[in-house]
Design an enzyme around this catalytic site. Structure first.
Site: not given
Ligand code: MRU
Length: 347
Positions: A41-43, A232, A242-243
């Site tokens: 996970r994470g963009a 994201d 973002n989250k």
């Molecule tokens: O739902 P997730 O864990 O994929 O969400 C991740 C985030 O919100 C991160 O802050 C974002 O993707 C940036 S990761 C470098």
């Protein structure tokens, strides 16, 4: 995450920090499931994982003509695009793999397969390099000592390596800055307490986990000198998805006069999205809210909302740190300029 001769290998983020286990996906469908279920996970990590998954699907294809291979590529890309809707890096990565295919489709099938594998691996390497560059640009913005708050996990785990927001923190620490990280636990999936804390402890960077509702009190007490988060999807005007919970942190930062920085590669900027209102927000399973592990923590049948992301308006963002430099408001101009020039500058 890595490409291996057996498939695409991921650290299973759903098991951290309790277990450090690895999962090898041997089909593209397994890669899609790993993205959907947040094994990865994470963009930026989602984007690179999708590219590796597409390469895996194409490699395993039995197609005998380029036309057949293209139809399979379409199916594979379609499956990837259905995994998670908010992280635009996913669609960016799918687009780049499709473009590569179009450029090389006149070549023999074996060569097309090999070149798509190489393209995905190149995206992996480029992401790490982008994060290191972001780190260099962003580190100068952080205070020479003191608390830096982050939300969710925008670290090595959320990218191909080094991290975006945590990359900026890592670079600042490498420059000798004495940073103490405050990691929001990040309800409901706990990316902050499970993943950010795990990563930073491995690096020996001093870290304190707080529950999300403590952030305001920490700012009021003067413990936080700067905030840095990932993204994201960033709209053309600088609105940042973002989250969930990032928006509240940004408003608290404004009230307390604390700079609020967003670190993200250019692949996270969606110039087709005029502003944040056009960003699709993923709704996740209610069970993430209703349960802690196997234990139900809400009354049976209560209504639940679980948006995974929120949108922070550009007016709360002090700067956007990219691999090509630092963008300042008005972001409509500065982001476009950074995306068009190679030089690292402050715009
Ligand atoms: O739902 P997730 O864990 O994929 O969400 C991740 C985030 O919100 C991160 O802050 C974002 O993707 C940036 S990761 C470098």
């Amino acid at each position: 995450m890595e490409w291996t001769e057996h498939g695409v290998r991921f650290i299973d983020q759903t098991k951290l920090p309790g277990e450090e286990t690895y999962l090898t996906c041997t089909t593209y469908q397994q890669v899609a499931d790993a993205i959907r279920n947040m094994v990865v996970r994470g963009a930026p990590a989602i984007g690179v994982a999708a590219a590796l998954g597409i390469a895996l699907g194409v490699k395993d294809s039995k197609a005998e003509t380029v036309g057949e291979l293209k139809r399979e590529l379409d199916q594979i890309c379609e499956a990837m695009s259905k995994t998670r809707p908010t992280a635009v890096n996913l669609f960016w990565a799918i687009g780049r793999m499709r473009e590569k295919f179009e450029r090389i489709r006149i070549q023999p099938i074996a060569q097309i397969k090999q070149k798509l594998i190489e393209e995905a691996q190149r995206m992996h390497a480029e992401d790490i390099a982008a994060n290191q560059a972001m780190g260099r640009h962003g580190a100068t913005l952080l205070p020479s000592a003191g608390g830096v708050l982050t939300h969710c996990n925008a670290g090595a785990l959320a990218t191909a390596g080094y991290g975006t927001a945590l990359g900026v923190i890592r670079a600042a620490v490498e420059q000798g800055k004495r940073i103490h990280v405050y990691a929001d636990e990040t309800r409901p999936f706990l990316q902050g307490s499970r993943l950010t804390a795990w990563e930073l402890m491995k690096d020996g960077i001093p870290t304190t986990v707080i529950s999300d509702n403590m952030a305001g009190a920490m700012m009021k007490q003067g413990k936080i000198g700067a905030i840095v988060v990932g993204a994201d999807r960033i709209a053309a005007n600088g609105d940042v998805a973002n989250k969930i919970g990032t928006y509240s942190v940004a408003i608290l930062a404004k009230e307390h006069g604390i700079p609020f920085y967003v670190a993200a590669p250019l692949s996270t900027i969606d110039f087709a999205c005029v502003d944040g209102s056009g960003i699709p927000i993923e709704q996740r399973n209610a069970r993430e809210i209703t349960h802690f592990g196997d234990r139900q923590v809400v009354p049976e049948g209560v209504s639940i909302e679980n948006p995974a992301f929120d949108v922070t308006p550009a007016k709360y963002v002090s700067a956007i740190i990219t691999e090509r430099g630092v963008a300042r408001a008005p972001y409509g101009d500065s982001l476009l300029k950074l995306s068009n020039v190679e030089a690292a500058v402050e715009v």
